[in-house]
Scaffold this active site. Sequence first.
Site, PDB file in Angstrom:
ATOM      1  CD  GLU A  91     -94.671 -19.334  36.225  1.00 52.00           C
ATOM      2  OE1 GLU A  91     -93.877 -18.688  35.550  1.00 52.00           O
ATOM      3  OE2 GLU A  91     -94.379 -19.883  37.296  1.00 52.00           O
ATOM      4  CG  ASP A  92     -95.291 -22.918  32.582  1.00 50.01           C
ATOM      5  OD1 ASP A  92     -95.265 -21.691  32.721  1.00 50.01           O
ATOM      6  OD2 ASP A  92     -94.335 -23.657  32.837  1.00 50.01           O
TER       7      ASP A  92
END
Length: 735
Positions: A91-92
């Site tokens: 996600e990051d």
Amino acid sequence: MPPVISPEAERQEILRHYRRLLRTAKPYLKDGDPKLIKKAFNQSLEAHKEMRRKSGEPYILHPLAVAQIAVEEIGLGTTSIVAALLHDVVEDTPTEISDIEREFGNKVARIIDGLTKISGVFEYGTSEQAENFRKMLLTLSEDVRVILIKIADRLHNMRTLDSMPRHKQLKIASETLYLYAPLAHRLGLYTIKSELEDLYLKFTDTETYNDLKSKVRQSQAARNRFIKEFVQPIDDELKAQGFEYEIKGRPKSIYSILKKIKKQNITFDEVYDLFAIRVILDVPPEQEKAACWQVYSIVTDFYQPNPDRLRDWVSTPKANGYESLHTTVMSRAGQWVEVQIRSRRMDDIAEKGYAAHWKYKDTGSIQPESSLEGWVNKVREMLESNNSSALEFMDEFRQNLFVKEVYAFTPKGKLVILPDKATALDFAFDIHSQIGLHCLGAKVNQKLEPLSYQLHNGDQVEILTSHKQRPTPEWLNYVITTKARSKIKDFLRDDKRAKAEDGRFLLEKRLENIGVPFTQENFNRLLAYFNVATAQGFYYRLAIGQVDGRTIRESLFTSDKPVPSVLEPKTFDNEVQKIRGVRPDMLVVGEHTDKFNYSIARCCNPIPGDDVFGFETDQGLIIHRTSCPRAVDLMSNYGNRIVRAKWTEQLELAFLAGIRLKGSDRVGLVNDVTRIISTSLKVNMRSITINADDGIFDGQIMVFVNDTDHLNKLIQRLRKVNGVLQVERFDSQQV
């Protein structure tokens, strides 16, 4: 600002957390596992090296903490540790799921995919959180670890919520209470569920939380003394009979104490079961049931039990796998005490829920098809059959989480476990969809009952069917289970589609008869005339006779003027709230002091001084108290529409608030109360109702006050009136 820490000190701190994780996990690790965990840790460390949390600490401490919770508090193993360490990487950072799969295998990749939020734009009116949650649940049917790691992730976020801004705290805390606490409960993680609820209260109603916490702490020493005396005779007898056991006192969570106070309308001192005594027995699985009842017999030899408070979840475990024998007994000090009796295996399952289930399942000491597995299968079925919006799905899913069960039987004696308040129609759908769709009614304990009959424990139910029977929209009012609702909705949707086809055919015939071509323009005239929004809606109404085909005449299409609608457009009652003197410049909203048109929520009547938030709607901003009954729902599902709000300094204006009083009735009491309200504080009263029964009065007063300070002073003075025992503010639904 956080204190500046040297890179070397940070590195040591990270390594300390990592070594602690390995120490905790060591008993569960097989050959090669430490190497895999180290590889995941190094990849996560590299991926997050430039990132920091809101508190200023290195981001890697978060995945390490989530992995620690997964092992220590949920009892998960290596796959879950690896997934927890990498859960934010996709996600990051630029890392892809395919990279994870290549390095760590398919299982870890699937779990992380389930944990990775959906990216993209969401329409106004849908809920990003609900969509994310639906995606995560899709992986539940294959791997329940997705949800367990998500719960660990949420628990760590809640424990470190102090560093977040206020509006984020409210959103995250509300979403936690709305979804994650019930989910933890459903998966048998009682300790985590209680902590999540307490943390929700800590951040949304800090004052109440701190007040109750200090009261619990103050009574701690006396409670420990009481427990010691209470347990002594039981302890002696268990030793004499040769039991291997452990006894511990378990305090009630702050949130559940508050819930009890509100539900039963009592004070803190009146909550009798602030704690429970737990007796945990070390016995082999085949002796568990007999041993629990033996200990029950010992406890009730010393203390008188309350017959209405016996709960036997040893013979019939709860749907989330919880097993225990509960009884409430009267102590010698005249106080009720709950005693929970269970085996070590049952205690493990109560503490660690689903993860412990699988541990014991492998040893073959529980039924292969446990009720918890049955629930996961139901979730899978719900996901497969569900084609409603994400928000509708969320509502239905939540209804399946926090429910008690009702136990009913088929005519052949097979046990059917359904949610509390389930009906005969729910029972029919649970047996088979076709039986549900053709259900006429039921024979319950040999007596004929309607579809809407609510089941009771022990009912024996025989479903009556007819091939002519068909579901109607009213059936949706008779069912509470997701399976029944989705099957009825599917049938009604298909039925509507089929009828709409018939309606289209009827319209074509009618237009042919009156010699009017079937063009879009002509069709739009019909929609306007009959005030119907959609083509399918019009065809359906025509098919079922709600629209009379004979009224479709040639004159409708030949006139040049727009055709007036035969139906009055719906009128909406847009009365503005009648709270005196509300002005748009009294709220500071959002980051800046932008002025909004706003209205006060009728569900909780906030007044100046209350902790509030704004909720954006098409009609403008609505201001709610953060403790409003609807707040959790709104913040969880529509976090993107929540606006920070606080009151500015007030002018002398009046707002409506409700006060509830209780006490012992006496002559002149109402006079004393009204005198304090009208003279000493110059408060205007809107209404007063007082009922007296058997020497006890119960009153509700609606008053106009300037702010919470003004209201609190009034409450303090009313508490001093002779005979008044309890005074509290309540949320008035009236305006």
